[in-house]
Write an enzyme that holds these catalytic residues in place. Structure first.
Site, PDB file in Angstrom:
ATOM      1  N   ASP A   1      62.772  40.989 -18.185  1.00 30.48           N
ATOM      2  CA  ASP A   1      64.017  40.965 -19.432  1.00 30.48           C
ATOM      3  C   ASP A   1      63.306  41.256 -20.409  1.00 30.48           C
ATOM      4  OD1 ASP A   1      65.135  38.773 -17.689  1.00 30.48           O
ATOM      5  OD2 ASP A   1      65.873  37.345 -19.776  1.00 30.48           O
TER       6      ASP A   1
ATOM      7  N   LYS B   1      72.158  42.106 -19.933  1.00 30.62           N
ATOM      8  CA  LYS B   1      72.476  41.027 -21.319  1.00 30.62           C
ATOM      9  C   LYS B   1      72.440  40.919 -22.376  1.00 30.62           C
ATOM     10  CE  LYS B   1      68.477  37.627 -22.119  1.00 30.62           C
ATOM     11  NZ  LYS B   1      67.014  37.129 -22.300  1.00 30.62           N
TER      12      LYS B   1
ATOM     13  N   LYS C   1      74.364  38.274 -18.148  1.00 30.79           N
ATOM     14  CA  LYS C   1      73.447  37.488 -18.766  1.00 30.79           C
ATOM     15  C   LYS C   1      73.530  37.333 -20.033  1.00 30.79           C
ATOM     16  CE  LYS C   1      68.955  34.983 -19.244  1.00 30.79           C
ATOM     17  NZ  LYS C   1      67.749  35.734 -18.865  1.00 30.79           N
TER      18      LYS C   1
END
Lengths: 305, 280, 499
Positions: A142, A205, A241
């Site tokens: 991430d 995300k 996400k």
């Protein structure tokens, strides 16, 4: 003439305007969906399977990470029918430990990298951190984008940076954190989404969880719509996400409604949708138990994360 | 004796029917011939008004005000001939002077309204949602105006000025017997920078013309200032064919300043409301 | 190369996402158990429910279940006389004698009582009309309440709205309202009429009188003086008797242009004032720089809101050629997620068509597709067995000369045309005898102002559609009617001024 095909400098994705009021009304309409009975149980189970159980604190001791991994393995403790979460998400220096505990469970280990949460590290150091996390066993990375660069109009720098991280990820999946709470407008969120997908993101995300506001439903709608347009343009499905701020089951179900009605059933899987959250999992489990038993539940009966 | 021409689309024309009728002065001496407009002349006048509408309504309010003021100036420049003509037809010298001066003042009055009435009749509406919402007046389009039989100068000026001040165009049916004054007025309009077709002036037998005017589907507003129950009935029974806006002004003395009002402008205005979201 | 490019684009635009796969929502019906309906509803005259002179009744149906909800009085000319007499007497003896601030208090009280009973009214409205509970609950009834609340405040402030011209009430207002928004249209008419000091005789549509009759009960609860508002149910002839009645000073009508013209004629020849809210065939113009996904949402709200039974519906989509493929693809995707069915289900997006004849009228337009060579697109959605239903429908391959493009359908049917330049879009938008509303979608502010000023219509929604508010004047140009409802401008149809 498409410069991509000629090998010249790649084009930036075209600007796509977003109307704030329109997208917020769309999000509000998703919230009016009433999820009852079987469809609620199904959604609660689905949401739980989409959770990236997260701890990202300076005080993340090995003990804390161990605890989190056990929560991932045994979400309810008693009821084996409660499904497992998708992944746990930790700092790079806790990846190896997490991998050891979760080996063979099907639960993936994700690591933040690239000078999380600010992204203000040296470019080389940020890439090295990605390589390190991958070597330690992170199956998902991430990353955070350089918001300073984005906000000063250096879109190409952001694009190149993501492409480099993608390369450093190797087989690991790349989630690109836009930190939408710092981007200021939906136009920017859309542009950042497009740049990230274009540069190779497997997931986009919303947030680090360190900046308020974190994930919101309208921001998620904008990003889901970007994913849809990208899919129609390239045929490549990108995952989504939302992270931070999703604390209860009811909110999570609104997100699933948004996914269903924006991208369809193919995205209702942990391969393409995740919740980045810590306390959400327990509320989902509590609601599942409520649906099962008929009684309202108490937090005393559920293990902490 | 000359035949006074019609004023259609900014040009002076004879009736396509080539018919005319004689009118007399107040001593019943022959004064002039007026064109007996046919329904085709009426059709041409409405067409000219429609054609002029887009351009006229798009002019700035400032520009329309200047043109109305120019009309007043030109009328004042021909004050003496108008007094003479009015005196010849029906009035005393004193009455004629008063009516001419009132007509000049009327144009000046409405010249000053063009860029102010929207301020008075607009609104910003505080809707309970994140939208900017405002309402403004816009001209209805083409107006048909039926002038009274008397007050040959002040009535047509008073009726037409608010209509065109608000960006409409019009077709004006003059007094049947005193229409020559309106024909002279056409010459004033012609020399006032008023674009052709904004005001079209028809003389003739009104019982022949009104039914076609009322039934014309490209006329948006009908203003009846003639005290004539047959015309009134004709209008009430037929204005619905295209949902015409109808205003019937009862008999009044148009010389009086109390007859001028921004509400006369609003009689040929629509209210348009626009919504837009407020966001980043 | 370019042909290749085009076909690649076409493939993309015809690809589909599986919206019906996987997870779906279970029924979530709102309970109708709290709705207590009488077997029969009488006329509401002079504060009392009284039987109709002719002793005749007609049935009111739920369009979603085809079950009878109640029987309602079939009023006639004699009943019109009684109601107008009551309204006249009340106007003279009571309502015109009450100061504005006291009139306002009645309206405030009505708004409050409605707030308390909002859910009940919403459920009944959905049962009577077939509209989804989401709309009656979140849009219709809140707007009804807001209207009473808004005009309540005007009652003692009329001199500020019309300074220097001594505004005065007209007397008795005769009001005729349609079946698409029964209670909302009643509020649009009753609230400004009472605030301005008039009394009212109102006729609801024969198929949807129930919420207004319930409102009559609520008026009594609010202590509104008997005869201030009188409610007559009955056929069209009874409505026309009201229009022609010498005791009525003003007619306010909302409905079709066809009937509106008759009403204008009858009101005019009997010397009344009148305002009309009539039909529409609004264009919704989408430029290639528009926020596409929000535009899709606006298009959907524009035409599928209330099953398209909306006079200001955006029934003609005009989309700039360069984006038409992608936009229509997005629209088709969106149609897949619209839920058609039980109006009382909280997840229903599109409810029942209001009546059998209305459904036949809609299907009549669609049945011309073979003969006139246009294409119909409908999502593959399940429809209930009983009741009147029409799925959301797109019509492609049409041009300006098709009947389906020119005439008001009043159903969930959207025609799609393309354009190349702003001038062409404006010309297409204005090429209609109607002029009620219009939509424009672009990210460019100056384009919004130019296009919205050139559309000849009373309400322009820029980057949105089908928004309503009591402060916002609403009404048409050309054959879409005359006069405004809502806002300060909505007061003038109920007032006389001296100038």
């Amino acid at each position: 003439m498409n410069s991509k095909k000629t090998g010249l400098q790649p084009e930036l994705p075209p600007f796509v305007p977003i109307d704030q009021v329109g997208v917020e009304e769309r999000a509000a309409r998703f919230r009016t969906r009433s999820i009852k009975a079987e469809s609620k149980v199904h959604a609660l189970r689905l949401a739980l399977q989409m959770v990236d159980l997260t701890t990202l604190e300076g005080m993340d001791t090995p003990g804390k990470v161990r605890q989190l991994c056990h929560k991932a393995l045994y979400p309810h403790g008693i009821d084996p029918e409660v499904p497992k979460v998708a992944a746990i998400c930790v700092y790079p220096n806790r990846v190896r430990l997490a991998r050891q505990i979760l080996e063979g469970s099907g639960i993936r280990v994700a690591s933040v990298a690239t000078s999380f949460p600010s992204g203000m590290g040296q470019p080389n150091a940020r890439i090295d951190e990605v390589r390190h996390a991958v070597e330690e066993g992170a199956e998902e990375i991430d990353m955070v984008i350089s918001r300073w660069a984005f906000l000063s109009g250096e879109y190409r720098l952001v694009q190149d940076e993501i492409a480099s991280v993608k390369e450093a990820c190797g087989p690991s999946h790349l989630k690109v954190i836009l930190e939408t709470g710092e981007l200021g407008t939906y136009d920017n969120i859309r542009r950042a989404s497009d740049i990230a997908m274009d540069a190779g993101a497997d997931f986009i995300k919303t947030s680090t969880g360190k900046v308020s506001p974190a994930a919101t439903l309208p921001v998620t709608v904008v990003m889901l719509e970007a994913i849809r347009d990208f899919y129609f343009k390239t045929g490549r499905p990108v995952g989504m996400k939302p992270a931070g701020g999703i604390r209860d089951a009811k909110t999570a179900l609104h997100y699933l409604v948004a996914v269903k009605e924006t991208l369809g059933g193919d995205w209702l899987t942990p391969d393409r949708f995740r919740f980045g959250a810590s306390s959400l999992a327990n509320d989902l489990i509590m609601q599942l138990m409520k649906q099962k038993s008929g009684s309202y539940q108490s937090a005393d009966y559920f293990s902490m994360g | 004796m000359k035949t006074r021409k019609l004023y259609i689309g900014g040009a002076f024309k004879r009736s396509e029917s080539e018919h005319s009728y004689p009118v007399t002065d107040k001593k019943q001496e022959p004064l002039a011939h007026l064109c007996r407009s046919s329904r085709k002349d009426l059709r041409n006048a409405v067409e000219a008004a429609r054609k002029a509408f887009g351009g006229w309504s798009a002019r700035s309010a400032y520009n329309r005000g200047q043109i109305l003021y120019r009309m007043a100036e030109m009328l004042e420049g021909r004050r003496e001939p108008f007094i003479h003509e009015l005196e010849q037809i029906s009035l005393t010298r004193q009455q004629a002077e008063a009516e001419t001066d009132a007509a000049i003042d009327r144009l000046v009055h409405y010249a000053g309204w063009t860029d102010k009435y929207p301020t008075l009749f607009s609104s910003v509406n505080p809707v309970a949602a994140p939208y900017f919402n405002f309402s403004i007046p816009e001209p209805c389009g083409v107006a048909g105006i039926i002038s009274p039989e008397d007050q040959a100068l002040i009535a047509p000026v008073s009726l037409m000025a608010p209509v065109i001040a608000g960006g409409n165009t019009c077709v004006l049916l003059t007094s049947e017997q005193m229409g020559s004054v309106a024909c002279t007025l056409a010459e004033v309009l012609h020399s006032s920078d008023l674009p052709g077709g904004v005001v079209n002036i028809l003389t003739g037998i009104r019982s022949e013309l009104v039914p076609h005017l009322v039934r014309h589907l490209d006329v948006n507003v009908l203003i009846l200032a003639a005290d004539d129950s047959d015309m009134k009935k004709e209008i009430q029974e037929n204005a619905h064919l295209n949902v015409k806006r109808v205003h019937i002004y009862e008999q009044k003395d148009w010389n009086k300043e109390t007859t001028q009002s921004p509400y006369r402008i609003m009689d040929a205005q629509e209210i348009k409301t626009t919504w837009h979201p407020v966001g980043y | 190369m370019s042909e290749n490019h085009t076909s690649e684009k076409n493939n993309r635009d015809s690809a589909r996402l599986p919206f019906r796969a996987g997870w779906s929502y279970d029924p979530a019906p709102e309970s109708a158990a709290s709705i207590k309906l009488d077997k029969r509803y009488q006329l509401f005259i002079n504060g009392k429910f009284v039987p109709p002179a002719g002793k005749k009744w007609f049935k009111v149906w739920n369009p979603a279940t085809e079950q009878v909800l109640a029987e309602v009085a079939k009023g006639d000319e004699t009943d019109v006389d009684r109601a107008v007499d009551a309204a006249r007497k009340t106007y003279r003896q009571v309502w015109s004698q009450i100061p504005g601030k006291e009139r306002g208090k009645y309206l405030f009280r009505i708004a409050r009582l409605l707030q308390e009973r909002a859910r009940e009214f919403a459920i009944l409205e959905s049962m009577d009309t077939g509209k989804p509970i989401r709309e009656s609950r979140d849009i219709d009834i809140p707007l009804v309440i807001a209207h009473f609340f808004y005009y309540a405040g005007w009652a003692d402030k009329l001199d500020y709205a019309f300074p220097g011209v001594k505004p005065r009430p007209l007397g008795v207002a005769g009001q005729i309202i349609p079946w698409n928004f029964p209670l909302l249209m009643a509020a649009w008419k009753i609230a400004p009429a009472l605030a301005a000091g008039n009394t009212v005789v109102i006729k609801p549509a024969s198929s949807t009188p129930l919420t207004l009759l319930k409102l009559g009960e609520l008026f009594s609860d609010a202590g509104l003086p008997p005869g201030t508002v009188n409610i007559l149910t009955g056929p069209g002839e009874m409505g026309m008797a009201l229009v022609r009645h010498p005791g009525v000073d003003k007619i306010a009508f909302t409905g079709s242009t066809e009937i509106g013209k008759l009403i204008q004629q009858n009101a005019a020849t009997t010397g009344k004032k009148y305002t009309l809210e009539l039909g529409g065939k609004a264009a919704n113009i989408v430029f290639d720089d528009a926020p596409a996904d929000q535009a899709v949402e606006g298009i959907v709200n524009g035409i599928f809101f209330n099953q398209g039974h909306v006079c200001c519906a955006g029934s003609r989509l005009l989309v700039q050629e360069g984006i038409s493929g992608e936009l229509v693809r997005k629209l088709k995707d969106r149609l897949e997620t619209l839920i058609v069915g039980d109006p009382l289900d909280k997840n229903t997006d599109i409810g029942a068509i209001n009546s059998g004849p209305q459904l036949e009228k809609i299907l009549g337009f669609l049945s011309e597709s073979d003969e006139q060579g246009f294409r119909i697109y409908q999502p593959d959605c399940e429809l209930p067995e009983k009741g009147h239903w029409c799925p959301p429908t797109l019509v492609e391959g049409v041009s300006q000369s098709h009947r389906i493009v020119q005439e008001e359908i009043f159903g969930p049917v959207l025609t799609i045309q393309t354009f190349r330049t702003p001038d062409e879009a404006v010309a297409l938008a204005n090429n209609t005898p109607y002029g009620l509303s219009g939509g424009v979608w672009t990210d460019k502010g100056s384009k919004i102002f130019k296009v919205s000023s050139r559309i000849r219509a009373g309400v322009i929604w820029a980057n949105t559609f089908n928004k309503f508010d009591p402060t916002s004047p609403f009404g048409g140009y050309k054959e879409s009617g005359m006069g405004r409802e809502g806002g300060m401008h909505g007061l003038s149809p109920y007032l006389e001024v001296s100038e």
